[in-house]
Design a protein around this motif. Sequence first.
Motif, PDB file in Angstrom:
ATOM      1  N   UNK A  66       2.624   7.519   5.190  1.00 51.00           N
ATOM      2  CA  UNK A  66       1.386   8.269   5.396  1.00 51.00           C
ATOM      3  C   UNK A  66       0.133   7.407   5.250  1.00 51.00           C
ATOM      4  N   UNK A  67       0.105   6.600   4.202  1.00 49.38           N
ATOM      5  CA  UNK A  67      -1.145   5.943   3.815  1.00 49.38           C
ATOM      6  C   UNK A  67      -1.434   4.683   4.625  1.00 49.38           C
ATOM      7  N   UNK A  68      -0.448   3.793   4.741  1.00 49.62           N
ATOM      8  CA  UNK A  68      -0.725   2.522   5.431  1.00 49.62           C
ATOM      9  C   UNK A  68      -0.981   2.712   6.923  1.00 49.62           C
ATOM     10  N   UNK A  69      -0.331   3.663   7.598  1.00 51.14           N
ATOM     11  CA  UNK A  69      -0.744   3.900   8.993  1.00 51.14           C
ATOM     12  C   UNK A  69      -2.217   4.297   9.109  1.00 51.14           C
ATOM     13  N   UNK A  70      -2.711   5.090   8.140  1.00 48.25           N
ATOM     14  CA  UNK A  70      -4.131   5.468   8.153  1.00 48.25           C
ATOM     15  C   UNK A  70      -5.014   4.245   7.924  1.00 48.25           C
ATOM     16  N   UNK A  71      -4.603   3.375   7.018  1.00 45.34           N
ATOM     17  CA  UNK A  71      -5.385   2.152   6.771  1.00 45.34           C
ATOM     18  C   UNK A  71      -5.433   1.288   8.029  1.00 45.34           C
ATOM     19  N   UNK A  81      -4.076  -6.365   5.679  1.00 42.98           N
ATOM     20  CA  UNK A  81      -4.000  -5.844   4.312  1.00 42.98           C
ATOM     21  C   UNK A  81      -2.661  -5.152   4.061  1.00 42.98           C
ATOM     22  N   UNK A  82      -2.256  -4.286   4.989  1.00 44.97           N
ATOM     23  CA  UNK A  82      -1.010  -3.547   4.766  1.00 44.97           C
ATOM     24  C   UNK A  82       0.212  -4.439   4.924  1.00 44.97           C
ATOM     25  N   UNK A  83       0.126  -5.465   5.760  1.00 44.43           N
ATOM     26  CA  UNK A  83       1.249  -6.389   5.891  1.00 44.43           C
ATOM     27  C   UNK A  83       1.524  -7.097   4.561  1.00 44.43           C
ATOM     28  N   UNK A  84       0.465  -7.446   3.831  1.00 53.13           N
ATOM     29  CA  UNK A  84       0.645  -8.075   2.517  1.00 53.13           C
ATOM     30  C   UNK A  84       1.333  -7.119   1.541  1.00 53.13           C
ATOM     31  N   UNK A  85       0.888  -5.872   1.532  1.00 54.29           N
ATOM     32  CA  UNK A  85       1.478  -4.884   0.635  1.00 54.29           C
ATOM     33  C   UNK A  85       2.940  -4.644   0.998  1.00 54.29           C
ATOM     34  N   UNK A  86       3.239  -4.533   2.288  1.00 54.13           N
ATOM     35  CA  UNK A  86       4.615  -4.305   2.729  1.00 54.13           C
ATOM     36  C   UNK A  86       5.521  -5.461   2.330  1.00 54.13           C
ATOM     37  N   UNK A  87       4.991  -6.681   2.348  1.00 52.86           N
ATOM     38  CA  UNK A  87       5.779  -7.835   1.903  1.00 52.86           C
ATOM     39  C   UNK A  87       6.091  -7.726   0.411  1.00 52.86           C
ATOM     40  N   UNK A  88       5.119  -7.261  -0.376  1.00 49.07           N
ATOM     41  CA  UNK A  88       5.365  -7.042  -1.802  1.00 49.07           C
ATOM     42  C   UNK A  88       6.414  -5.958  -2.009  1.00 49.07           C
ATOM     43  N   UNK A  89       6.319  -4.878  -1.245  1.00 48.62           N
ATOM     44  CA  UNK A  89       7.308  -3.800  -1.356  1.00 48.62           C
ATOM     45  C   UNK A  89       8.704  -4.306  -1.034  1.00 48.62           C
ATOM     46  N   UNK A  90       8.818  -5.170  -0.019  1.00 48.13           N
ATOM     47  CA  UNK A  90      10.127  -5.693   0.343  1.00 48.13           C
ATOM     48  C   UNK A  90      10.707  -6.543  -0.784  1.00 48.13           C
ATOM     49  N   UNK A  91       9.883  -7.364  -1.418  1.00 50.61           N
ATOM     50  CA  UNK A  91      10.345  -8.180  -2.545  1.00 50.61           C
ATOM     51  C   UNK A  91      10.802  -7.299  -3.702  1.00 50.61           C
ATOM     52  N   UNK A  92      10.051  -6.245  -3.981  1.00 50.07           N
ATOM     53  CA  UNK A  92      10.424  -5.325  -5.065  1.00 50.07           C
ATOM     54  C   UNK A  92      11.747  -4.641  -4.730  1.00 50.07           C
ATOM     55  N   UNK A  93      11.912  -4.204  -3.470  1.00 53.15           N
ATOM     56  CA  UNK A  93      13.177  -3.617  -3.034  1.00 53.15           C
ATOM     57  C   UNK A  93      14.342  -4.555  -3.319  1.00 53.15           C
ATOM     58  N   UNK A  94      14.190  -5.807  -2.939  1.00 53.74           N
ATOM     59  CA  UNK A  94      15.282  -6.768  -3.088  1.00 53.74           C
ATOM     60  C   UNK A  94      15.595  -7.041  -4.557  1.00 53.74           C
ATOM     61  N   UNK A  95      14.562  -7.156  -5.387  1.00 49.95           N
ATOM     62  CA  UNK A  95      14.792  -7.410  -6.810  1.00 49.95           C
ATOM     63  C   UNK A  95      15.478  -6.232  -7.494  1.00 49.95           C
ATOM     64  N   UNK A  96      15.001  -5.017  -7.239  1.00 54.76           N
ATOM     65  CA  UNK A  96      15.605  -3.854  -7.891  1.00 54.76           C
ATOM     66  C   UNK A  96      17.006  -3.603  -7.351  1.00 54.76           C
ATOM     67  N   UNK A  97      17.233  -3.874  -6.072  1.00 54.02           N
ATOM     68  CA  UNK A  97      18.587  -3.746  -5.528  1.00 54.02           C
ATOM     69  C   UNK A  97      19.535  -4.713  -6.237  1.00 54.02           C
ATOM     70  N   UNK A  98      19.083  -5.934  -6.480  1.00 49.51           N
ATOM     71  CA  UNK A  98      19.907  -6.901  -7.228  1.00 49.51           C
ATOM     72  C   UNK A  98      20.150  -6.410  -8.647  1.00 49.51           C
ATOM     73  N   UNK A  99      19.105  -5.857  -9.276  1.00 49.70           N
ATOM     74  CA  UNK A  99      19.244  -5.321 -10.631  1.00 49.70           C
ATOM     75  C   UNK A  99      20.297  -4.220 -10.671  1.00 49.70           C
ATOM     76  N   UNK A 100      20.258  -3.303  -9.692  1.00 48.82           N
ATOM     77  CA  UNK A 100      21.202  -2.189  -9.695  1.00 48.82           C
ATOM     78  C   UNK A 100      22.636  -2.643  -9.463  1.00 48.82           C
TER      79      UNK A 100
END
Length: 230
Positions: A66-71, A81-100
């Motif tokens: 919802x939010x980044x398409x509006x931005x 701006x949103x590409x940077x945030x999406x890259x951070x989200x992808x890194x967080x996804x990968x780290x938490x997936x490894x944790x799980x």
Amino acid sequence: MVRSLAEQSTDELGGPGSVLARQRRDHARLDRLMDRYWSAAGDEGGTVMRDIVQLVFSHAFAEETVLWPAVRRLVPGGEELTAEIEAEHQQINELIARFERTDPDDPGRPRLVAEAFALIRQDIRDEEDRVLPRLQEVLDDAHLARLGAAWEAARLTAPTHPHPAVPRRPPGNVLAGVPLSAYDRTRDVLSPGRRSPVWSFVLAAAAAAAAAAAGGAAAGALRGRAARRP
């Protein structure tokens, strides 16, 4: 002058229903949970981590849907701006997936958690200091409230666990998110301590069905887009 969301009152953010106020409330809760995790003892640590994971990924899905398409549509430089945030989200996804995937007694787990928490906090600062104030500059309170309602609806029906292979943008994330949300929320209800062998089998079957449905939906969207090209 661009002001961080952290420096503004709820009224300045457009009221409690504004997407900016909703974002900041989630961010504040995440900060508290991450602090609490390091002091939690025994089973409490697992409960706190489950709360963090569920909040992080439902929140991020709502942002990406919802939010980044509006931005990107309304803010100059929104694509970058949103590409940077999406890259951070992808890194967080990968780290938490490894944790799980790691064993609870794995000595590398605290390092994965520390890396994920540092990235989450960086993501919060980037959003509150750089991205969202620019959206605030171009939308009035009424529009921020409508965007907040749409954001909340997306958050309440979002996946609640990491899925690194899912696209970060619509329509791919939305098509994959519907079956994955059902799987994730069943998984949340049936915590490991309450899961019987029968339910483990059911969850495995649900995971396979979710993956197949998500893949089929994404492929259908790609075929539809290809058919519309001149």
